[in-house]
Design a protein around this motif. Structure first.
Motif, mmCIF file in Angstrom:
data_model
loop_
_atom_site.group_PDB
_atom_site.id
_atom_site.type_symbol
_atom_site.label_atom_id
_atom_site.label_comp_id
_atom_site.label_asym_id
_atom_site.label_seq_id
_atom_site.Cartn_x
_atom_site.Cartn_y
_atom_site.Cartn_z
ATOM 1 N N VAL A 28 -12.738 13.357 -5.963
ATOM 2 C CA VAL A 28 -12.398 11.935 -6.073
ATOM 3 C C VAL A 28 -12.196 11.554 -7.534
ATOM 4 C CG1 VAL A 28 -13.209 9.607 -5.588
ATOM 5 C CG2 VAL A 28 -13.606 11.409 -3.931
ATOM 6 N N LEU A 29 -13.019 12.074 -8.428
ATOM 7 C CA LEU A 29 -12.860 11.786 -9.850
ATOM 8 C C LEU A 29 -11.588 12.429 -10.406
ATOM 9 C CD1 LEU A 29 -16.536 12.098 -11.095
ATOM 10 C CD2 LEU A 29 -15.218 10.034 -10.629
ATOM 11 N N VAL A 30 -11.201 13.570 -9.867
ATOM 12 C CA VAL A 30 -9.935 14.187 -10.279
ATOM 13 C C VAL A 30 -8.761 13.300 -9.869
ATOM 14 C CG1 VAL A 30 -8.422 16.170 -9.926
ATOM 15 C CG2 VAL A 30 -10.846 16.525 -10.303
ATOM 16 N N LEU A 31 -8.826 12.736 -8.666
ATOM 17 C CA LEU A 31 -7.768 11.818 -8.224
ATOM 18 C C LEU A 31 -7.719 10.572 -9.104
ATOM 19 C CD1 LEU A 31 -8.077 12.017 -4.339
ATOM 20 C CD2 LEU A 31 -6.233 12.900 -5.772
ATOM 21 N N ILE A 68 4.556 3.679 -9.076
ATOM 22 C CA ILE A 68 3.471 2.999 -8.357
ATOM 23 C C ILE A 68 3.487 3.377 -6.883
ATOM 24 C CG2 ILE A 68 2.661 0.727 -7.596
ATOM 25 C CD1 ILE A 68 3.544 -0.324 -10.348
ATOM 26 N N VAL A 69 4.666 3.428 -6.282
ATOM 27 C CA VAL A 69 4.772 3.833 -4.874
ATOM 28 C C VAL A 69 4.331 5.280 -4.708
ATOM 29 C CG1 VAL A 69 6.432 4.272 -3.019
ATOM 30 C CG2 VAL A 69 6.540 2.144 -4.313
ATOM 31 N N GLY A 76 -3.249 8.111 -0.889
ATOM 32 C CA GLY A 76 -3.440 8.157 0.559
ATOM 33 C C GLY A 76 -3.594 9.577 1.069
ATOM 34 N N VAL A 77 -2.701 10.466 0.653
ATOM 35 C CA VAL A 77 -2.761 11.857 1.093
ATOM 36 C C VAL A 77 -3.957 12.570 0.461
ATOM 37 C CG1 VAL A 77 -1.552 14.079 0.983
ATOM 38 C CG2 VAL A 77 -0.297 12.006 1.544
ATOM 39 N N GLY A 78 -4.199 12.315 -0.816
ATOM 40 C CA GLY A 78 -5.310 12.967 -1.502
ATOM 41 C C GLY A 78 -6.658 12.594 -0.915
ATOM 42 N N LEU A 79 -6.861 11.327 -0.626
ATOM 43 C CA LEU A 79 -8.128 10.910 -0.033
ATOM 44 C C LEU A 79 -8.298 11.450 1.386
ATOM 45 C CD1 LEU A 79 -8.682 7.274 -1.294
ATOM 46 C CD2 LEU A 79 -9.971 9.314 -1.859
ATOM 47 N N ALA A 80 -7.199 11.566 2.129
ATOM 48 C CA ALA A 80 -7.288 12.162 3.463
ATOM 49 C C ALA A 80 -7.718 13.629 3.369
ATOM 50 C CB ALA A 80 -5.952 12.052 4.182
ATOM 51 N N ILE A 81 -7.181 14.351 2.390
ATOM 52 C CA ILE A 81 -7.577 15.750 2.199
ATOM 53 C C ILE A 81 -9.032 15.842 1.773
ATOM 54 C CG2 ILE A 81 -7.191 17.777 0.738
ATOM 55 C CD1 ILE A 81 -4.211 17.036 0.775
ATOM 56 N N VAL A 82 -9.462 14.967 0.875
ATOM 57 C CA VAL A 82 -10.849 14.985 0.410
ATOM 58 C C VAL A 82 -11.807 14.652 1.548
ATOM 59 C CG1 VAL A 82 -12.497 13.809 -1.101
ATOM 60 C CG2 VAL A 82 -10.305 14.555 -2.000
ATOM 61 N N LEU A 83 -11.463 13.670 2.373
ATOM 62 C CA LEU A 83 -12.323 13.328 3.505
ATOM 63 C C LEU A 83 -12.428 14.476 4.511
ATOM 64 C CD1 LEU A 83 -11.425 9.602 4.183
ATOM 65 C CD2 LEU A 83 -13.602 10.525 3.388
ATOM 66 N N GLN A 84 -11.320 15.141 4.782
ATOM 67 C CA GLN A 84 -11.354 16.288 5.688
ATOM 68 C C GLN A 84 -12.177 17.431 5.093
ATOM 69 O OE1 GLN A 84 -10.335 16.237 8.749
ATOM 70 N NE2 GLN A 84 -10.889 18.353 9.147
ATOM 71 N N LEU A 85 -12.046 17.636 3.791
ATOM 72 C CA LEU A 85 -12.845 18.663 3.126
ATOM 73 C C LEU A 85 -14.325 18.328 3.202
ATOM 74 C CD1 LEU A 85 -12.765 21.223 1.282
ATOM 75 C CD2 LEU A 85 -12.803 19.632 -0.633
ATOM 76 N N TYR A 86 -14.667 17.062 3.036
ATOM 77 C CA TYR A 86 -16.075 16.666 3.128
ATOM 78 C C TYR A 86 -16.606 16.842 4.543
ATOM 79 C CZ TYR A 86 -20.331 13.978 2.699
ATOM 80 O OH TYR A 86 -21.645 13.594 2.715
ATOM 81 N N ARG A 87 -15.787 16.555 5.539
ATOM 82 C CA ARG A 87 -16.218 16.744 6.925
ATOM 83 C C ARG A 87 -16.435 18.217 7.245
ATOM 84 N NH1 ARG A 87 -11.943 12.611 9.540
ATOM 85 N NH2 ARG A 87 -13.027 10.696 8.975
#
Length: 107
Positions: A28-31, A68-69, A76-87
């Motif tokens: 998350v800090l890298v993002l 910005i877009v 959006g994609v990065g956080l989805a990957i991080v959440l899946q990795l955490y799960r």
């Protein structure tokens, strides 16, 4: 307006972002560090648009809008990957992510 201050500020922001990407272990800090670098690029685009007389009017502002877009899609994609990795692993440390998965029988 002298463009030195925005350019130096953008260089400092970009340097801080690069430092964050290279030194942080938390995904998350890298993002967040990547977002700092994208904001530095936006600052350079807007400053260049206001100081340099270009053929394309407001070209820097249009490119900044695209950045910005792109940053919103990246988050959006990065956080989805991080959440899946955490799960899957209950950890988001970047240095513990296996880059190649081996099948179960070969471990």
């Amino acid at each position: 307006m002298r463009p030195v201050i925005p350019y130096v500020t953008a260089a400092l922001l970009f340097g801080l972002g690069v430092y964050g990407v290279l030194r942080r272990r938390n995904a998350v800090l890298v993002l967040m560090a990547v977002e700092l670098m994208l904001n530095a690029v936006n600052l350079i685009l807007i400053t260049a648009d206001t100081t340099v007389q270009a053929v394309l009017p407001h070209g820097g502002q249009v490119f900044a809008l695209f950045v910005i877009v792109l940053a919103a899609a990246e988050i959006g994609v990065g956080l989805a990957i991080v959440l899946q990795l955490y799960r899957m692993r209950a950890d988001v440390a970047v240095d513990r992510i296996p880059l190649s998965e081996q099948p179960e029988g070969q471990r």
